[in-house]
Scaffold this motif. Sequence first.
Motif, PDB file in Angstrom:
ATOM      1  N   ILE A 115      44.589-112.346  27.558  1.00 36.68           N
ATOM      2  CA  ILE A 115      44.194-112.301  26.216  1.00 36.68           C
ATOM      3  C   ILE A 115      45.236-111.908  25.104  1.00 36.68           C
ATOM      4  CG2 ILE A 115      42.657-111.394  24.618  1.00 36.68           C
ATOM      5  CD1 ILE A 115      40.401-111.922  26.662  1.00 36.68           C
ATOM      6  N   ILE A 116      45.912-110.807  25.742  1.00 38.94           N
ATOM      7  CA  ILE A 116      46.858-109.761  24.939  1.00 38.94           C
ATOM      8  C   ILE A 116      47.994-110.714  24.968  1.00 38.94           C
ATOM      9  CG2 ILE A 116      48.472-108.056  24.988  1.00 38.94           C
ATOM     10  CD1 ILE A 116      46.323-106.297  26.158  1.00 38.94           C
ATOM     11  N   GLY A 117      48.364-111.489  25.806  1.00 36.89           N
ATOM     12  CA  GLY A 117      49.821-112.602  25.903  1.00 36.89           C
ATOM     13  C   GLY A 117      49.419-113.512  24.570  1.00 36.89           C
ATOM     14  N   CYS A 118      48.250-114.070  24.684  1.00 34.73           N
ATOM     15  CA  CYS A 118      48.007-115.065  23.752  1.00 34.73           C
ATOM     16  C   CYS A 118      48.088-114.341  22.309  1.00 34.73           C
ATOM     17  CB  CYS A 118      46.612-115.543  23.988  1.00 34.73           C
ATOM     18  SG  CYS A 118      46.342-116.599  25.618  1.00 34.73           S
ATOM     19  N   LEU A 141      37.116-118.623  20.821  1.00 36.55           N
ATOM     20  CA  LEU A 141      37.140-119.352  22.025  1.00 36.55           C
ATOM     21  C   LEU A 141      36.781-118.224  23.059  1.00 36.55           C
ATOM     22  CD1 LEU A 141      40.419-121.418  21.736  1.00 36.55           C
ATOM     23  CD2 LEU A 141      37.866-122.221  21.821  1.00 36.55           C
ATOM     24  N   VAL A 142      37.230-116.928  22.897  1.00 41.18           N
ATOM     25  CA  VAL A 142      36.831-115.921  23.997  1.00 41.18           C
ATOM     26  C   VAL A 142      35.384-115.644  24.278  1.00 41.18           C
ATOM     27  CG1 VAL A 142      36.928-113.336  24.357  1.00 41.18           C
ATOM     28  CG2 VAL A 142      39.143-114.642  23.658  1.00 41.18           C
ATOM     29  N   TYR A 143      34.643-115.762  22.844  1.00 42.04           N
ATOM     30  CA  TYR A 143      33.206-115.475  22.983  1.00 42.04           C
ATOM     31  C   TYR A 143      32.496-116.851  23.440  1.00 42.04           C
ATOM     32  CZ  TYR A 143      33.536-110.882  21.157  1.00 42.04           C
ATOM     33  OH  TYR A 143      33.679-109.626  20.846  1.00 42.04           O
ATOM     34  N   HIS A 223      29.361-104.577  21.032  1.00 38.66           N
ATOM     35  CA  HIS A 223      29.986-103.780  22.054  1.00 38.66           C
ATOM     36  C   HIS A 223      29.912-102.518  22.073  1.00 38.66           C
ATOM     37  CE1 HIS A 223      32.425-107.179  23.548  1.00 38.66           C
ATOM     38  NE2 HIS A 223      32.786-107.558  22.380  1.00 38.66           N
ATOM     39  N   THR A 224      29.484-101.854  20.914  1.00 40.62           N
ATOM     40  CA  THR A 224      28.912-100.306  21.051  1.00 40.62           C
ATOM     41  C   THR A 224      27.778-100.248  21.533  1.00 40.62           C
ATOM     42  OG1 THR A 224      30.150-100.208  18.775  1.00 40.62           O
ATOM     43  CG2 THR A 224      28.703 -98.377  19.423  1.00 40.62           C
ATOM     44  N   ILE A 225      26.641-101.055  21.535  1.00 37.24           N
ATOM     45  CA  ILE A 225      25.293-101.087  22.227  1.00 37.24           C
ATOM     46  C   ILE A 225      25.689-101.380  23.657  1.00 37.24           C
ATOM     47  CG2 ILE A 225      23.301-102.131  22.376  1.00 37.24           C
ATOM     48  CD1 ILE A 225      23.158-102.510  19.261  1.00 37.24           C
ATOM     49  N   LEU A 226      26.253-102.207  23.942  1.00 37.22           N
ATOM     50  CA  LEU A 226      26.528-102.478  25.413  1.00 37.22           C
ATOM     51  C   LEU A 226      27.165-101.452  26.104  1.00 37.22           C
ATOM     52  CD1 LEU A 226      26.422-104.743  27.421  1.00 37.22           C
ATOM     53  CD2 LEU A 226      28.752-105.698  26.803  1.00 37.22           C
ATOM     54  N   PHE A 227      28.084-100.863  25.376  1.00 34.48           N
ATOM     55  CA  PHE A 227      28.712 -99.557  26.261  1.00 34.48           C
ATOM     56  C   PHE A 227      27.884 -98.435  26.050  1.00 34.48           C
ATOM     57  CE2 PHE A 227      31.199 -95.551  25.874  1.00 34.48           C
ATOM     58  CZ  PHE A 227      31.922 -95.600  27.004  1.00 34.48           C
ATOM     59  N   SER A 228      27.137 -98.155  25.263  1.00 33.61           N
ATOM     60  CA  SER A 228      26.217 -97.097  25.036  1.00 33.61           C
ATOM     61  C   SER A 228      25.225 -97.245  26.423  1.00 33.61           C
ATOM     62  CB  SER A 228      25.409 -97.068  23.971  1.00 33.61           C
ATOM     63  OG  SER A 228      26.207 -97.042  22.861  1.00 33.61           O
ATOM     64  N   PHE A 229      24.805 -98.817  26.817  1.00 36.07           N
ATOM     65  CA  PHE A 229      23.541 -98.708  27.682  1.00 36.07           C
ATOM     66  C   PHE A 229      24.322 -98.779  29.080  1.00 36.07           C
ATOM     67  CE2 PHE A 229      20.537-101.099  30.101  1.00 36.07           C
ATOM     68  CZ  PHE A 229      19.608-100.481  29.829  1.00 36.07           C
ATOM     69  N   THR A 230      25.676 -99.362  29.243  1.00 41.32           N
ATOM     70  CA  THR A 230      26.219 -99.692  30.529  1.00 41.32           C
ATOM     71  C   THR A 230      27.339 -98.544  30.825  1.00 41.32           C
ATOM     72  OG1 THR A 230      28.020-101.007  29.866  1.00 41.32           O
ATOM     73  CG2 THR A 230      25.936-102.094  30.305  1.00 41.32           C
ATOM     74  N   GLY A 231      28.274 -97.882  29.687  1.00 39.66           N
ATOM     75  CA  GLY A 231      29.036 -97.147  30.022  1.00 39.66           C
ATOM     76  C   GLY A 231      30.383 -97.799  30.428  1.00 39.66           C
ATOM     77  N   GLU A 232      30.211 -99.392  30.342  1.00 40.30           N
ATOM     78  CA  GLU A 232      31.599 -99.892  30.763  1.00 40.30           C
ATOM     79  C   GLU A 232      32.147-100.492  29.737  1.00 40.30           C
ATOM     80  OE1 GLU A 232      32.554-101.291  33.860  1.00 40.30           O
ATOM     81  OE2 GLU A 232      31.447 -99.549  34.719  1.00 40.30           O
ATOM     82  N   TYR A 236      39.654-102.971  30.150  1.00 39.98           N
ATOM     83  CA  TYR A 236      40.185-102.817  28.633  1.00 39.98           C
ATOM     84  C   TYR A 236      39.805-103.751  27.848  1.00 39.98           C
ATOM     85  CZ  TYR A 236      43.125 -99.238  31.124  1.00 39.98           C
ATOM     86  OH  TYR A 236      43.409 -98.022  32.186  1.00 39.98           O
ATOM     87  N   PHE A 237      38.967-104.793  28.195  1.00 44.81           N
ATOM     88  CA  PHE A 237      38.573-105.799  27.474  1.00 44.81           C
ATOM     89  C   PHE A 237      37.879-105.385  25.939  1.00 44.81           C
ATOM     90  CE2 PHE A 237      35.306-108.718  25.877  1.00 44.81           C
ATOM     91  CZ  PHE A 237      36.007-109.925  25.862  1.00 44.81           C
ATOM     92  N   MET A 238      36.865-104.385  25.963  1.00 40.00           N
ATOM     93  CA  MET A 238      36.533-103.918  24.806  1.00 40.00           C
ATOM     94  C   MET A 238      37.389-103.208  23.816  1.00 40.00           C
ATOM     95  SD  MET A 238      33.361-101.033  24.186  1.00 40.00           S
ATOM     96  CE  MET A 238      32.787-100.474  22.629  1.00 40.00           C
ATOM     97  N   GLU A 239      38.306-102.465  24.201  1.00 39.06           N
ATOM     98  CA  GLU A 239      39.398-102.003  23.511  1.00 39.06           C
ATOM     99  C   GLU A 239      40.270-103.164  23.035  1.00 39.06           C
ATOM    100  OE1 GLU A 239      38.320-100.631  26.288  1.00 39.06           O
ATOM    101  OE2 GLU A 239      38.514 -98.587  26.241  1.00 39.06           O
ATOM    102  N   ASP A 240      40.721-103.987  23.754  1.00 44.29           N
ATOM    103  CA  ASP A 240      41.332-105.242  23.435  1.00 44.29           C
ATOM    104  C   ASP A 240      40.731-105.932  22.062  1.00 44.29           C
ATOM    105  OD1 ASP A 240      42.891-104.577  25.212  1.00 44.29           O
ATOM    106  OD2 ASP A 240      42.508-106.120  26.539  1.00 44.29           O
TER     107      ASP A 240
END
Length: 378
Positions: A115-118, A141-143, A223-232, A236-240
Amino acid sequence: MATNKIISFLTLPFKVYGTSMRPGVLMMCKIFVVLLIAHGFFGSITDSFIPFISSLDNLNQYPNLLEYFIKALFILGSTSLILNYKVRASAILIACSIFLGILASKPIFRNHLFIIGCVFFLSGLTSKEDTPWLLFFQLGLVYFGALLNKMTQIEWWTGQFMHNWLSVALENPVYNSWYESTSSLILAKLMSYSAMLAELLIGFCLFVPKFRLYAITMILVFHTILFSFTGETFGYFMEDILIILIAFREWPEQPIQIDYRMSNFNNGLVNLIKLLDFDRRFTFNKRFKAVGRGLSATNDFKFLHGKSLIVHTLLSTSGFYILILCLEMGIRYLFNDFLKYIFLLGLFWILLLLLSPIFFDYLKKVRQKKLAVNHEFE
């Protein structure tokens, strides 16, 4: 004179104006360069090893040739981009080094790396005058791709995938407490369907210009709610994804003058902005009268006041993004799993609360302008 030139050169990596790229796009690319180096991409580059294209194995007759070539591309592209020289060509060179590195070695491949390369390649194709619609298209397209992947797996429809992930892989205490008391997959199904619906809405809104600001807000919330619940953060996908959003922001075209009323808070805020504003886009004028608003601005920010003005100003300084990057990387490398989760959770929620009002304020301003135009024609 010589001292000024030295200072100007040393601060060049932190500047984003005056190139063939939009400031937001260049800022995004510079942060990705730092992340690629910090996460070990450069060190992972090797000669052909289980390549995607088998003919690349023939280059192993010349040891280190392919490795040095890919590393040279990356060094040349990264150095010139960081120093604001031929930034669009530099971004394409970095993209080529990533793609070649992946093609030469399957173990290097990661979704976020591709994804970063693209992102680099499409940034190199985007001119300063154009809206970065190619990046909107890529993110959409990612989503849509993530949604399609889930829709083709029956485990997502039954909730079994989410159940196994939360209960077995993550051992999430909240989910396990629910499941032990109910023995039902209804919560897992609800989360599965919510994730697919969110990805559908985000992908759709990214393709429709008038809904893109809603898409950005949904991405932040999702993504904030997803991280809050899973800690995942899924590697580095979320940061990207969050870093890509920097390219979507409209930075002020003209220098901004900010008038501010004298107070300890305003004085500290002005000093912070000066420290973060490497491009010197903001000038400040003290007001000694105790009447009127605390801060007011000119040009692109003249309709903003108070918190909205502060947030817009911070988001228009390259130093703000560098500060957030340093905080995030520091948390990742300095703390154990639990403390890392707590501090990242706080950082992501602060950013969500800080950033979301901007988009709603912007939409409100757009609506007000439309109402004013309609009123003129009545």
